[in-house]
Enzyme design. Structure first.
Site, PDB file in Angstrom:
ATOM      1  N   CYS A   2       0.835  -1.186   0.000  1.00 25.68           N
ATOM      2  CA  CYS A   2       0.000   0.000   0.000  1.00 25.68           C
ATOM      3  C   CYS A   2       0.873   1.240   0.000  1.00 25.68           C
ATOM      4  O   CYS A   2       2.081   1.177  -0.195  1.00 25.68           O
ATOM      5  CB  CYS A   2      -0.899   0.005   1.235  1.00 25.68           C
ATOM      6  SG  CYS A   2      -1.809  -1.534   1.503  1.00 25.68           S
ATOM      7  N   ASP A 103      -3.099  -9.387   7.942  1.00 22.55           N
ATOM      8  CA  ASP A 103      -1.847  -9.315   8.690  1.00 22.55           C
ATOM      9  C   ASP A 103      -1.749  -8.008   9.471  1.00 22.55           C
ATOM     10  O   ASP A 103      -1.085  -7.941  10.509  1.00 22.55           O
ATOM     11  CB  ASP A 103      -0.647  -9.491   7.759  1.00 22.55           C
ATOM     12  CG  ASP A 103      -0.616  -8.487   6.616  1.00 22.55           C
ATOM     13  OD1 ASP A 103      -1.649  -7.854   6.341  1.00 22.55           O
ATOM     14  OD2 ASP A 103       0.448  -8.349   5.969  1.00 22.55           O
ATOM     15  N   SER A 373      10.329 -12.003  -6.913  1.00 25.20           N
ATOM     16  CA  SER A 373      11.496 -11.654  -7.724  1.00 25.20           C
ATOM     17  C   SER A 373      12.754 -12.298  -7.148  1.00 25.20           C
ATOM     18  O   SER A 373      12.761 -12.780  -6.016  1.00 25.20           O
ATOM     19  CB  SER A 373      11.670 -10.130  -7.789  1.00 25.20           C
ATOM     20  OG  SER A 373      12.425  -9.657  -6.694  1.00 25.20           O
TER      21      SER A 373
END
EC number: 6.3.5.4
Length: 651
Positions: A2, A103, A373
């Protein structure tokens, strides 16, 4: 993932009208799914949040979020990967009525029950958060161990403003940045500004692995380290390790699999970047091993074969059976982004791989919201050419007598000129090097290594992008301080470079590049190699386990060979680059010449250095294209900032 923002003012002051909306709106691209604002009445605390919903897509996961008791309010950017384990642990120690499955709610409860410091020690994840304590009237800001998620803190006339990106602080009505010339000099030397600096003296990045507590009226942050890479290595090396290398490598494989499994948890579509290199290929292999269906993988390639890694990625994807997306572009797509870079990065940034990173993020975002990644593998497992060079450095200095080092080093650097690149490549092929990109630059680095007087000057020369043009005392002081931090860890030169990379280059360049590029298109990236428990296991191995027979990342190669044939990934390291040198000599020359001239007029203190670099570069002398690209990116940012600052002050 976010965007977060907030304001804390002195008790007798208030922020300008609309300030919270302005700074939150500036990071809306980071969280296009929803947004929320929270004001604490007369307390001087305001929080903003833009949401990219990943886990618990319901309103129960919305932020800013208030704790069950009502004492705490939080805004969080990032993901806590072990939140389910923490939730179970919290449930065993307290009676909690959970409102949702996010979370964020778990983190909030943990801070309330265990306290901030104890909670940070337990977290596994990437995060930056702001936590307001209504009882103590204090604001705690915190950032993850490696610096995956950014957090900027600026001083205002009323107090402080914090945000996920510098652009939010520039959007604060009336904010005026106080230029930091030393930070700019460091940028021109490195292509990025190392933390905690920014282009302004009145804005700082909260360093990775730290938290800070502020009270109303306080304008200076005083970071407290809860984790430090050098201290972690120091603790590990002081232990008496009884396990064999084989046992540790097995544990590394097991831990990496666990980390990847945790990072595959999402309530939205998920995939992975795949370059065909060792790091991303291993991540994809371990993802596919834990998935019942083909995982989605993404690669971009270029029609210029010298910079096209797509065939290697395609071969790996075919072997592993992934659902692979490959997009082949020409350079026009990359060049079209140049004017957008100041808006994407908010602060001066000139690692040219920013262009393909944004492009592959854009391709992936068409299909998924989260991508894993392979970043961090080079820093943790010794993957850069400078790490390999460091293992040979002492031997090289012994082979070349002291009296010959200067002339031999200068001869190599004189040979390694851009105008000699074709000849060097031919010689390399005759010597059996089938595919070595940027051979003249690498030969130049070897020549420089022979000239280096000590370990610090060697490292500085290898990481600088300005050929030593900038007389940056601040850079030398920063790296000297970082070197002192690792000096007592009982490690050799290559490992010292690895730790310096982890503490400077990784958060300042690699992670900043990926965060801004991906979040510009609202894509969350996750980095499995930057798990602190995996880091600790890796550092239980010596450098001889990581670099064997001249090959970097031997540990990862060994694990990957269980999943992929060796001939699919054994090739020289290429990186994710673009041909900046040929662009500046060709397609971008008119644009570059015009903007370099404008920069020199606007920055007369740098005009002579820039003119020297221009003259030598276009005469085919020196590897100065990186420095000129730094100058061009700084000019683009300055132009964009002047417009933003004028608008902010007028509002």
């Amino acid at each position: 993932m976010c965007g977060i923002a907030g304001i804390l003012t002195a008790s007798n002051k208030r922020p300008p009208q609309g300030a919270l909306e302005a700074i939150t709106d500036r990071i809306r691209h980071r969280g296009p799914d929803a947004s929320g604002l929270h004001r604490e009445g007369d307390e001087g605390l305001e929080l903003g949040h833009t949401r990219l919903a990943i886990v618990d897509l319901s309103p129960a996961g919305a932020q800013p979020m208030v704790s069950q008791s009502g004492r705490y309010v939080i805004v969080l950017n990032g993901e806590i990967y072990n939140y389910r384990d923490l939730r179970r642990e919290l449930g065993d120690s307290a009676t909690i009525t959970w409102r949702g499955a996010s979370d964020t709610e778990v983190l909030l409860a943990a801070c309330e029950i265990w306290g901030v410091a104890a909670t940070l020690a337990r977290l596994e994840g990437m995060f930056a958060f702001g936590l307001w304590d209504r009882k103590d009237r204090s604001l705690t800001l915190a950032r993850d161990r490696f610096g995956e998620k950014p957090l900027y803190v600026g001083e205002t006339e009323e107090g402080i403003v914090f945000a996920s990106q510098l652009g939010s602080i520039l959007a604060y009505p009336g904010f005026a940045g106080i230029d930091d010339p030393e930070a700019i000099e460091m940028f021109l030397a490195l292509s990025y500004i190392p933390e905690p600096r920014t282009p302004f003296r009145n804005v700082r990045k909260l360093p990775a692995g730290t938290y800070a507590r502020l009270v109303p009226g306080q304008t200076k942050i005083e970071p407290i380290a809860y984790w430090n890479a050098a201290q972690s290595v120091r603790d590990i090396r002081e232990e008496n390790e009884s396990r064999s290398s084989e046992e540790i490598i097995k544990q590394i494989e097991e831990r990496l699999s666990i980390v990847i499994g945790n990072q595959m948890v999402a309530d939205v579509p998920l995939g992975a970047f795949l370059s065909g290199g060792i790091d991303s290929s291993l991540v994809v292999a371990l993802m596919q091993a834990q998935s019942t269906k083909p995982i989605k993988t993404f690669t971009i390639g270029f029609k210029d074969e010298a910079y096209n890694e797509a065939p290697y990625a395609r071969a790996i994807a075919d072997h592993l059976g992934t659902d692979h997306t490959e997009v082949i572009l020409d350079w026009d797509e990359a060049l079209s982004l140049v004017d957008k870079l100041p808006d994407i990065y908010d602060e001066p940034f000139a690692d040219s791989s920013q262009l393909p990173t944004y492009l592959v993020s854009s391709v992936a975002r068409r299909s998924v919201t989260v991508c894993l990644s392979g970043d961090g593998g080079d820093e943790v497992f010794a993957g850069y050419n400078r790490h390999r060079l460091a293992t040979k450095y002492s031997k090289m200095r012994k082979v070349v007598p002291a009296a010959l080092r200067q002339p031999v080093g200068r001869a190599l650097m004189a040979t390694a000129q851009p105008r000699m690149a074709g000849f060097i490549n031919v010689v390399g092929k005759l010597a059996g090097a089938s595919r070595v990109r940027l051979a003249s630059e690498k030969l130049n680095k070897i020549g420089f290594a022979l000239l280096a007087q000590d370990d610090l000057s060697l490292y500085m020369g290898l990481v600088r992008r300005d050929e030593g043009l900038m007389p940056s005392v601040a850079l030398q002081q920063m790296l000297a301080a970082a070197q002192n931090d690792v000096a007592s860890t009982r490690i050799d030169l290559a490992e010292t470079m690895m730790l310096l990379d982890t503490q400077t280059y990784l958060p300042g360049d690699i992670l900043a590049k990926v965060d801004r590029a991906a979040m510009a298109v609202a894509l969350e990236t996750r980095v499995p190699y930057l798990d602190h428990k995996l880091f600790a296991l890796a550092w239980r191995l010596g450098i001889n386990d990581k670099i064997k027979d001249g090959s970097t990342k031997s540990v990862l190669r060994q694990i990957l060979s269980k999943h992929v044939p060796v001939d699919m990934f054994e090739r020289p390291k290429a990186g994710f680059g673009v041909p900046i040198e040929s662009w500046l000599r060709g397609r971008l020359r008119d644009w570059a010449e015009e903007n370099l001239t404008l920069f020199q007029k606007a920055n007369p203190m740098y005009a002579p250095l820039v003119q020297t670099a221009r003259d030598e570069f276009y005469a085919g002398k020196g590897h100065l294209h990186h420095f000129l690209w730094n100058v061009l990116m700084l000019h683009a940012w300055q132009t964009r900032y002047r417009t933003a600052a004028a608008s902010s002050r007028s509002n």
